[in-house]
Design an enzyme around this catalytic site. Structure first.
Site, short mmCIF file in Angstrom:
data_model
loop_
_atom_site.label_atom_id
_atom_site.label_comp_id
_atom_site.label_asym_id
_atom_site.label_seq_id
_atom_site.Cartn_x
_atom_site.Cartn_y
_atom_site.Cartn_z
CD GLU A 37 -2.51 1.76 0.40
OE1 GLU A 37 -2.44 2.97 0.07
OE2 GLU A 37 -3.26 0.93 -0.17
NE ARG A 111 -14.71 4.27 0.79
CZ ARG A 111 -14.81 3.55 -0.32
NH1 ARG A 111 -13.97 2.56 -0.53
NH2 ARG A 111 -15.73 3.82 -1.20
CE1 TYR A 224 -24.58 5.75 3.36
CE2 TYR A 224 -25.70 6.76 1.49
CZ TYR A 224 -24.55 6.23 2.06
OH TYR A 224 -23.39 6.16 1.32
CG ASP A 303 -12.96 1.46 -8.12
OD1 ASP A 303 -13.99 0.88 -8.50
OD2 ASP A 303 -12.95 2.34 -7.25
#
Length: 390
Positions: A37, A111, A224, A303
């Site tokens: 990462e 997330r 939401y 993605d």
């Protein structure tokens, strides 16, 4: 053809939702997994996610559905509200209907909470930060990642899970055309108390348990709940005439600029949005589906393979499906990893491309006045990646 007596080594570029799903599923099957990462520390910046039943089935297959449900609420109802006068256009109860029709629940999640849950499923030391990919290439026995600090990582399989601006995808297929859609979006996260404090100005009672969509001729705004209902997520999409197209959704924006974009919308909606302390925006771009996801022992997921417009809220869900499916095919194809990667692509590319194109079609429909009924999602929500063929 490959035959490996030891546990195969899989190296993933990118520690996002899709990459960590793959890492967790591969670890559970006994693979030697490493994740690289580029960020200096592990963690996802704050944003809300809609987790449809197909995504929840991935978490079920990983054994963490119950843990996920402890922090990710199930919206009680889906409300559709007219943008200007606050008229309720539609009201659909969600929990019972989702479970009965699709075999799993529908949640909304922060997330960062989902990211932490997935990271907890891999051993300490699996994820390497400050590790930016410079290039990838195939070798005679596998593939290698070259990092920007000069290190090289050899593996039997390399997976590009490095997002919409994937370095791995560029190494394999070059630059891809991206079209600006002339829609910009804002993201806000508020304490749920902000919604309660604005209750007197709202056209209908809202307690924060709802999935609420304010729909208008030039855009839409979604409310939401997140994090056990303690937070309110706001996603606001708006057609823009300018050519601003920054694609990084963590770009700070002026709150006044966002409110001006919704001038004339219901004052109750604007009252809630005006309580934001910070807001971020980004421009939505569209790309055509990739026909191939890999070359040799290098493949893509999420993605990096199929960046989607947010109109179906399926980006994270389909990335998670990819990650679990990759582990499935590599597990059953340990004796021939090349064929296993081709089987993964044959299974996943058609579905991901279909979702990607329907997100584009739904975006176009949303621009019509009045918008037609939503496109069908039964084939999306009903899918269960845990039932893949052997």
């Amino acid at each position: 053809m490959s035959s490996i007596s030891r546990a195969p080594r899989v190296a993933l570029v990118g520690a996002g939702i899709g990459g960590l799903t793959a890492a967790a599923a591969l670890h559970q099957r006994g693979f030697e997994v490493s994740v690289y990462e580029r960020a200096s520390h592990l963690g996802e910046v704050g944003a809300g996610l809609q987790m449809a039943p197909n995504a929840v089935k991935v978490l079920r297959a990983l054994g963490v559905e119950e843990a996920f449900g402890r922090f990710a609420p199930e919206p009680s109802v889906r409300l559709s509200i007219k943008w200007d006068d606050g008229t309720v256009r539609d009201r659909v109860p969600l929990p019972a209907a989702m479970r009965a029709q699709y075999g799993a629940s529908y949640h909304t999640a922060h997330r960062a909470d989902l990211h932490s849950l997935l990271a907890s499923l891999v051993p300490e030391g699996t994820i390497h930060t400050d590790a930016e990919c410079a290039s990838v290439e195939n070798t005679k026995s596998g593939a290698v990642i070259s990092l920007t600090d000069g290190r090289q990582v050899e593996a039997d399989v390399v997976v590009g899970a490095d997002g919409i601006h994937s370095r791995v995808a560029r190494c394999l297929f070059g630059e891809r055309e991206a079209r600006f859609t002339h829609q910009i979006c804002w993201r806000i996260i508020l304490p749920m108390q902000a919604l309660r404090d604005a209750s007197a100005s709202l056209p209908v009672p809202l307690d924060g348990s709802e999935y609420t969509g304010w729909l208008g001729p030039t855009g839409h705004v979604l409310f939401y709940p997140l994090r056990k209902g303690e937070l309110l997520n706001i996603f606001a999409g708006r057609v823009a005439k300018d050519d601003w197209a920054e694609e990084n959704w963590a770009v700070p924006s002026r709150i006044d600029d966002m409110l001006k974009a919704y001038a004339g919308w219901h004052p109750g909606m604007l009252d809630v949005m005006s309580r934001a302390q910070e807001v971020y925006k980004w421009g939505i771009r569209d790309r055509d589906p990739l026909q191939e996801w890999g070359r040799g022992r290098i493949t893509l997921l999420g993605d990096a393979a199929h960046p989607m417009m947010p109109t179906l809220a399926q980006g994270a869900a389909v990335s998670m499906e990819d990650g679990y499916a990759l582990a499935h095919f590599l597990d059953y194809g340990r004796g021939d990893l090349d064929s296993a990667l081709l089987a993964y692509q044959r299974e996943r590319q058609p579905r991901a491309a279909k979702v990607q194109l329907q997100a584009r079609d739904q975006f176009r429909n949303n621009q019509l006045t009045p918008p037609p009924p939503p496109l069908p999602v039964d084939w999306i929500y009903g899918y269960d990646v845990a039932k893949l063929p052997v």
